[in-house]
Design a protein around this motif. Structure first.
Motif, PDB file in Angstrom:
ATOM      1  N   GLY A 260       4.072   9.881   2.941  1.00  0.00           N
ATOM      2  CA  GLY A 260       3.122   9.266   2.019  1.00  0.00           C
ATOM      3  C   GLY A 260       3.385   9.642   0.569  1.00  0.00           C
TER       4      GLY A 260
ATOM      5  N   GLY B  69      -0.202   9.543   0.320  1.00  0.00           N
ATOM      6  CA  GLY B  69      -0.001   8.127   0.607  1.00  0.00           C
ATOM      7  C   GLY B  69      -1.215   7.290   0.240  1.00  0.00           C
ATOM      8  N   HIS B  70      -1.336   6.147   0.874  1.00  0.00           N
ATOM      9  CA  HIS B  70      -2.427   5.192   0.672  1.00  0.00           C
ATOM     10  C   HIS B  70      -3.776   5.910   0.839  1.00  0.00           C
ATOM     11  CE1 HIS B  70      -4.915   1.709   1.056  1.00  0.00           C
ATOM     12  NE2 HIS B  70      -3.940   0.855   1.329  1.00  0.00           N
TER      13      HIS B  70
ATOM     14  N   VAL C 214       4.776   4.112   8.203  1.00  0.00           N
ATOM     15  CA  VAL C 214       3.850   4.576   7.169  1.00  0.00           C
ATOM     16  C   VAL C 214       2.961   3.402   6.765  1.00  0.00           C
ATOM     17  CG1 VAL C 214       5.474   4.038   5.305  1.00  0.00           C
ATOM     18  CG2 VAL C 214       3.719   5.765   4.922  1.00  0.00           C
TER      19      VAL C 214
ATOM     20  N   GLU D 243       1.690   1.114   4.168  1.00  0.00           N
ATOM     21  CA  GLU D 243       2.122   0.731   2.826  1.00  0.00           C
ATOM     22  C   GLU D 243       0.911   0.481   1.921  1.00  0.00           C
ATOM     23  OE1 GLU D 243       5.159   0.933   2.036  1.00  0.00           O
ATOM     24  OE2 GLU D 243       6.149   0.965   4.007  1.00  0.00           O
ATOM     25  N   MET D 244       1.126   0.632   0.618  1.00  0.00           N
ATOM     26  CA  MET D 244       0.036   0.463  -0.352  1.00  0.00           C
ATOM     27  C   MET D 244      -0.538  -0.958  -0.339  1.00  0.00           C
ATOM     28  SD  MET D 244      -0.349   3.443  -1.564  1.00  0.00           S
ATOM     29  CE  MET D 244      -1.449   3.168  -2.933  1.00  0.00           C
ATOM     30  N   THR D 245       0.263  -1.916   0.085  1.00  0.00           N
ATOM     31  CA  THR D 245      -0.184  -3.316   0.087  1.00  0.00           C
ATOM     32  C   THR D 245      -0.952  -3.690   1.347  1.00  0.00           C
ATOM     33  OG1 THR D 245       1.980  -3.912   0.994  1.00  0.00           O
ATOM     34  CG2 THR D 245       1.704  -4.109  -1.395  1.00  0.00           C
ATOM     35  N   GLU D 246      -0.997  -2.791   2.328  1.00  0.00           N
ATOM     36  CA  GLU D 246      -1.645  -3.108   3.608  1.00  0.00           C
ATOM     37  C   GLU D 246      -3.134  -2.791   3.603  1.00  0.00           C
ATOM     38  OE1 GLU D 246       1.042  -2.606   7.330  1.00  0.00           O
ATOM     39  OE2 GLU D 246       1.509  -0.896   6.054  1.00  0.00           O
TER      40      GLU D 246
ATOM     41  N   ASP E 258       4.691   8.030  -3.662  1.00  0.00           N
ATOM     42  CA  ASP E 258       5.740   7.296  -4.378  1.00  0.00           C
ATOM     43  C   ASP E 258       7.105   7.961  -4.255  1.00  0.00           C
ATOM     44  OD1 ASP E 258       3.625   5.727  -5.178  1.00  0.00           O
ATOM     45  OD2 ASP E 258       3.491   6.602  -7.191  1.00  0.00           O
TER      46      ASP E 258
END
Length: 339
Positions: free
Chosen positions: A14, A105-106, A67, A69-72, A16
């Motif tokens: 998690g 992470g997210h 993992v 993702e930030m877009t999920e 960047d």
């Protein structure tokens, strides 16, 4: 658990800069702190990162697949990926194999995974993300919550935040008599929207909460408060604004230092001072935000976390476990107003 040391499950995938910076921070934490790290994620990637640190202490790797993702969308993604690193890390705490989770992470996925895997503490309607900020008084930070978990709140939620914040300030931040403030647009009890007015009444009536009144935006970092409560909408704006101001201040310092030979000499002379300034104005230096209200210790790190910041996040987890924050919050819950 087979060890007296605090065991921290680190979501190695998690963030960047995962897994390199996350693994680097975990190594630093295990070297500098009396903790045991469990690295959760893709074994091949983690081992490749560990190979870059030949003198690193041995750490257990717990395999995970994928993992979030930030877009999920967090909840559907967590259900679709049961073996994702954040899911596996939370499961370790649930099973008693780890004392805490740290993830950069997210943040929405970390909160959702904590709720799904660990559940809420009895008596807590909504968990809150608490961020520690520096203040004008050196060595006296302020805890602001909620900074993003709950965009819409009811007065009783903020009362719960205040109680949990009081416990955290007492036992982790070292404030013997924490001063709790309610973020508002004025000091008077009748100021603000309906949420603020009703929350003010609840906080004032609760003897377990050392409520000192409304806190205006200019007072958050004054050192006059140890805990500031607000809804996640206002809190997240405050958090992002503070991040920007800290970055701008550091940039201005760099730009305004003399240039040329004098500048180089000045930077050399002031290097230690500049480092101290950074640690005071950059709230990322405190590691991450504690998710209060779930039945486990969970630290949500900054997405841009580097090794130094991750080490600080592990330290925050260690302090929360060693100071028995969860147990102390549970002991305080009967003091809440009836729902």
């Amino acid at each position: 658990m087979g060890s007296s040391r605090v065991r921290v499950a680190v979501d190695a995938m998690g963030g960047d800069h995962a897994p390199a910076e996350i693994v680097g921070g975990a190594i630093k934490a295990q070297q500098e702190l009396d903790v045991e790290i469990l690295l959760v994620g893709d074994p091949q990637q983690i081992e490749a990162c560990l190979a870059q640190h030949p003198t690193a202490p041995k750490m257990e790797i717990v395999p995970a697949e994928g993992v979030i993702e930030m877009t999920e969308d967090p909840v559907p993604a967590l259900r679709k990926k049961p073996k994702a690193s954040i899911n596996v890390a939370m499961k370790l705490v649930k099973q008693g194999k780890a004392d805490a989770v740290v993830s950069a992470g997210h943040s929405g996925a970390a909160m959702a995974a904590a709720l799904l895997r660990l559940g809420r503490l009895p008596g807590i309607d909504r968990p809150a993300i608490g961020a520690v900020f520096p203040t004008m008084v050196q060595g006296q930070p302020v805890l602001v919550l909620d900074v993003g978990a709950n965009v819409d709140c009811r007065p009783k939620y903020l009362e719960q935040f205040a109680l949990m914040g009081t416990v955290y300030a007492q036992y982790v931040l070292g404030s013997e008599q924490p001063r709790v403030g309610l973020l508002n647009i004025g000091e008077e009890p009748n100021k603000g929207n309906e949420l603020a007015i009703q929350t003010h009444e609840l906080l004032q009536a609760n003897e377990r909460i050392p409520f000192t009144g409304n806190c205006e935006g200019r007072d958050v970092l004054s050192g006059d408060f140890d805990v500031v409560v607000c809804d996640g909408f206002a809190g997240n704006i405050l958090l992002k604004f503070a991040e920007a101001v800290g970055g701008i201040l550091l940039q201005i310092l760099k730009e305004e230092l003399p240039r040329g030979k004098r500048g180089k000499l000045g930077v050399t002379v002031l290097k230690h001072n500049l480092r101290r300034i950074r640690s005071r104005v950059d709230h990322a230096e405190h590691g991450g935000a504690l998710l209060l209200g779930v039945a486990g210790v969970c630290i949500i790190g900054h997405g841009s976390s580097d090794a130094e910041t991750m080490c600080s996040a592990v330290r925050s987890a260690q302090e929360a476990v060693e100071n028995q924050v969860l147990d102390r919050i549970k002991e305080s819950l009967p003091a809440l107003s009836p729902s």
